[in-house]
Each structure stands twice: as structure tokens, then as C-alpha cells.
Design an enzyme around this catalytic site. Structure first.
Site, short mmCIF file in Angstrom:
data_model
loop_
_atom_site.label_atom_id
_atom_site.label_comp_id
_atom_site.label_asym_id
_atom_site.label_seq_id
_atom_site.Cartn_x
_atom_site.Cartn_y
_atom_site.Cartn_z
N THR A 217 0.82 -1.21 0.00
CA THR A 217 0.00 0.00 0.00
C THR A 217 0.86 1.27 0.00
O THR A 217 0.47 2.29 -0.57
CB THR A 217 -0.91 -0.03 1.25
OG1 THR A 217 -1.84 -1.09 1.07
CG2 THR A 217 -1.66 1.26 1.46
N ILE A 218 1.99 1.19 0.63
CA ILE A 218 2.87 2.36 0.76
C ILE A 218 3.23 2.96 -0.61
O ILE A 218 3.44 4.17 -0.73
CB ILE A 218 4.13 1.99 1.57
CG1 ILE A 218 4.94 3.22 1.96
CG2 ILE A 218 5.00 0.97 0.85
CD1 ILE A 218 5.95 2.99 3.06
#
Ligand SMILES: NC(=O)C[C@H](N)C(=O)O
Length: 382
Positions: free
Chosen positions: A11-12
């Protein structure tokens, strides 16, 4: 100082693709790490190894070993490593790397900090930049290298041995049951205690020489959660290299399931774990004989004490690959479903269905169970 970053998606790095509406890797490490911040930490050079994984769900042992190999390859040059990954499997990644590399890192006075983000790059309140900054701070902090693999998110520093993703969505998702080993406050890293012996005791020098191929042969270890009206399809078992049973309480099994599975322990390792968030898989203090009654029938308990089912799975895979259990060495030479493995399975008993076989299951009742009941009639109160 030199930092090596290893990135495996998550997700980062994710944003919404305006064309498809789906999540894609839309950001890269250079979008997150400001060169000025690196300089402020005294880091004069850095390198990024991108292992090209999209998300935590795609993580494989091959990638974990690629990360391990990258650390070994860059160890001589690097003061510290920061691994940026998807949070869904971050706890397994960190735990596995600590088992493989923890002692090597400590001996080389090199730190490795794992981080990620709970919010995507294009969402208000994105936590990735802060988490990576804090991971760099922790990795370069005095004393960080004595811990082996650490995890840093949301101002907290966790030992890989105790951390788990306890919430699927929120910022405080990562928790350690004894609490974090450190925090980042006022922009500074504070460690509150050193690594307790229990946190490092699972590292085995035999793991340090493993490779991805050795692990691939034994990695089909399933986790099966049991509870009310427990069952397990017999047809699943020949497909497995091992089984983790996540049982209620201290890993209690119904008498019927214990009967069904005991003969299989001659063929594949069957580990009993607790499905509770924390706690042990037996408790001889309260439930006397609770360990012996299962170990006597071939189930593995003590080597997996105080581990989550996910941790037990990781540890079992490495133990099998390293040949720690000689009775299961046949699993290392043939893949599940291969003719060699099937031949071994054909020799195995089916005690539950009444067929004959080679594994001998000891009696169900242990001396301490007397008067409290046996597995057959429901077992003692565990
Ligand atoms: N927050 C995250 O990183 C979750 C994401 N699904 C992943 O593990 O890749």
C-alpha cells in the site's frame, strides 16, 4: 553511513489508476525518501534493491530469500537496512528474516528495520513517508543492531518475535503483546528494553545456510482453524508438508480430531497452536498433562510454544527445510503430490477409518488426566 533499502511493494507505494480504477504501484522510494532527510541522519550514500512485488498477498518464500540474499550481499557496505513492504504479510516477512538472519545481523552490528504503510500514497493522512523516515531513524539509532530484525510503524518499534498485524485497517494495526520495544518521540528513538532471551531463542544456525529451493520443497504447510464441530477433510492431508492446527484456548483438540490426525503425525508434522491472539499452546500448570497427551501421540507442541499460528507455520517450514525433524526428512526430497511422496503416503495408516498402518498411537489417557476425563470422552478441562 550507508543504508540499503529493499522494497517489495505494498500500500505504501499504491495509488488509484485513473484509467482502470484499480490500485497500482504509483509511487517509488524516491517519492517518499527526501535526500535532505538522509543527510540529516548522517547517511551519505544509499541503494535501493527493488524485488518487484505488488502487494503483501503476493509475498513468497522466494522473495523472502531474495531479500535475505540482498542483505548478505550488501552487508559489508551497509550500516543499516530498511525493508519497505506490504503490511498484510509484514509480520511473517520480519519474523522469517529474523530467524534466517537475526544472529548474523547482531554479529555484524547491522540493523534491519521493516516498515510499510496503512494508507495508500494518494490518500489524505498517508503514513508511508513518516514510517519510512522513522524506520531510517531507528535503523541508524545507537543500539538498534542488537535486536536483529525490528518493525517500525506508527511511532512504535517492535521486536519481530512479538509483533503482529492486529487490525486489518487502522493506523495502530501493529502491536506486540508485551508492548513495543521502543518508540519515536520528539523526533528521537527511545528503546525501553533489550532483546529478552525468548525473543532470540528460535534462531537456529541451520537456518542461515538454507536457500529458496530447500524451503520450496516443504513450504506447503496449511493452517487449519478448529473450534465448534471441528472437522478436517482427510483428502487435504496428502497435499501437505505440514499442518498447523489453530485450536481454541491452549490449542485444545476434540477427541475425534485427535483420533483422526494422530496417525498422520508419522507422515507429516502436525503442530498444535492456539488460535487466541496471544498465549501458549499448552498449560501444564493448570491443565496437567495437557502437553504430554498430545506429544505422546505425535503432535508437536513445545518447539512452537507462545507462537501465533502464522509464526508457527514460518518456523515449521524452516525447521523442515533444515532437517531438524529427521522423521520428516522424506518431505525434503519430494514435492507434495509427486510419485515419491505418494508412495510414502500409501504406506501410512488410516487409523481413523480403521485401516492398518505403521504408526503406533499411544494410549489416550495420561496419568494426570485420570479423573478429569480423557481425550475420548472430551478431555480434561482445557
Ligand atoms: N497496508 C498494506 O500494505 C496492505 C496491502 N494490501 C499489502 O499488504 O500490500
Amino acid at each position: 553511513m550507508h543504508i540499503t533499502f529493499i522494497v517489495t511493494g505494498g500500500t505504501i507505494f499504491q495509488t488509484r489508476d485513473p484509467k482502470t480504477g484499480c490500485m497500482i504501484i504509483g509511487a517509488h522510494l524516491e517519492d517518499i525518501v527526501a535526500p535532505e532527510f538522509l543527510s540529516s541522519l548522517g547517511v551519505h550514500s544509499s541503494l535501493c534493491v527493488d524485488l518487484k512485488v505488488r502487494s503483501g498477498a503476493e509475498l513468497t518464500y522466494d522473495t523472502i530469500f531474495a531479500a535475505r540474499d540482498a542483505v548478505v550481499a550488501h552487508m559489508a557496505r551497509s550500516t543499516a537496512f530498511v525493508l519497505v513492504t506490504g503490511t498484510d504479510t509484514l509480520e511473517e516477512f520480519a519474523f522469517c528474516l529474523d530467524l534466517l538472519l537475526g544472529n548474523v545481523l547482531v554479529a555484524a552490528s547491522t540493523s534491519l528495520v521493516v516498515t510499510g504503510a496503512m494508507k495508500p500514497y494518494d490518500i489524505e493522512g498517508y503514513d508511508g513517508r513518516c514510517n519510512v523516515q522513522q524506520a531510517m531513524q531507528v535503523a541508524t539509532a545507537p543500539g538498534a543492531s542488537r535486536f536483529g530484525v525490528l518493525v517500525t510503524l506508527n511511532d512504535s518499534v517492535h521486536l519481530s518475535r512479538y509483533v503482529r498485524k492486529a487490525d486489518s485497517q487502522l493506523m495502530g494495526a501493529f502491536q506486540s503483546h508485551p508492548g513495543p520495544v521502543g518508540q519515536v518521540r520528539e523526533g528521537c528513538v527511545r528503546f525501553y528494553y533489550g532483546p529478552p532471551p525468548e525473543a532470540t531463542s528460535l534462531r537456529d544456525p541451520r537456518f542461515e545456510v538454507l536457500d529458496a529451493a530447500a524451503v520450496a520443497r516443504v513450504s506447503r504447510v496449511a493452517i487449519w482453524v478448529t473450534g465448534v464441530s471441528s472437522f478436517l477433510p482427510e483428502a487435504l492431508l496428502p497435499e501437505l508438508s505440514g499442518l498447523i492446527l489453530a485450536g481454541p484456548g491452549t490449542g485444545s483438540l476434540s477427541a475425534a480430531l485427535a483420533e483422526q490426525l494422530a496417525p498422520w503425525t508419522a507422515l507429516i508434522p502436525v503442530v498444535l497452536a492456539t488460535r487466541c491472539a496471544t498465549g501458549n499452546n499448552f498449560d501444564d500448570h493448570y491443565y496437567r498433562g495437557s502437553r504430554e497427551k498430545y506429544e505422546a501421540r505425535g503432535f508437536l507442541l513445545a518447539d512452537f510454544a507462545h507462537l501465533t499460528p502464522v509464526q508457527a507455520r514460518t518456523l515449521l517450514v524452516l525447521k523442515l527445510a533444515a532437517g531438524v525433524y529427521s522423521q520428516y526428512n522424506h518431505l525434503r526430497s519430494a514435492l507434495p503430490g509427486s510419485p515419491e511422496r505418494v508412495a510414502v503416503q500409501c504406506q501410512q495408516p488410516k487409523a481413523a477409518s480403521g485401516a492398518t498402518g505403521t504408526a503406533v498411537a499411544p494410549p489416550l489417557q495420561t496419568p494426570d488426566d485420570r479423573g478429569e476425563g480423557t481425550l475420548k470422552d472430551g478431555g480434561p478441562n482445557r
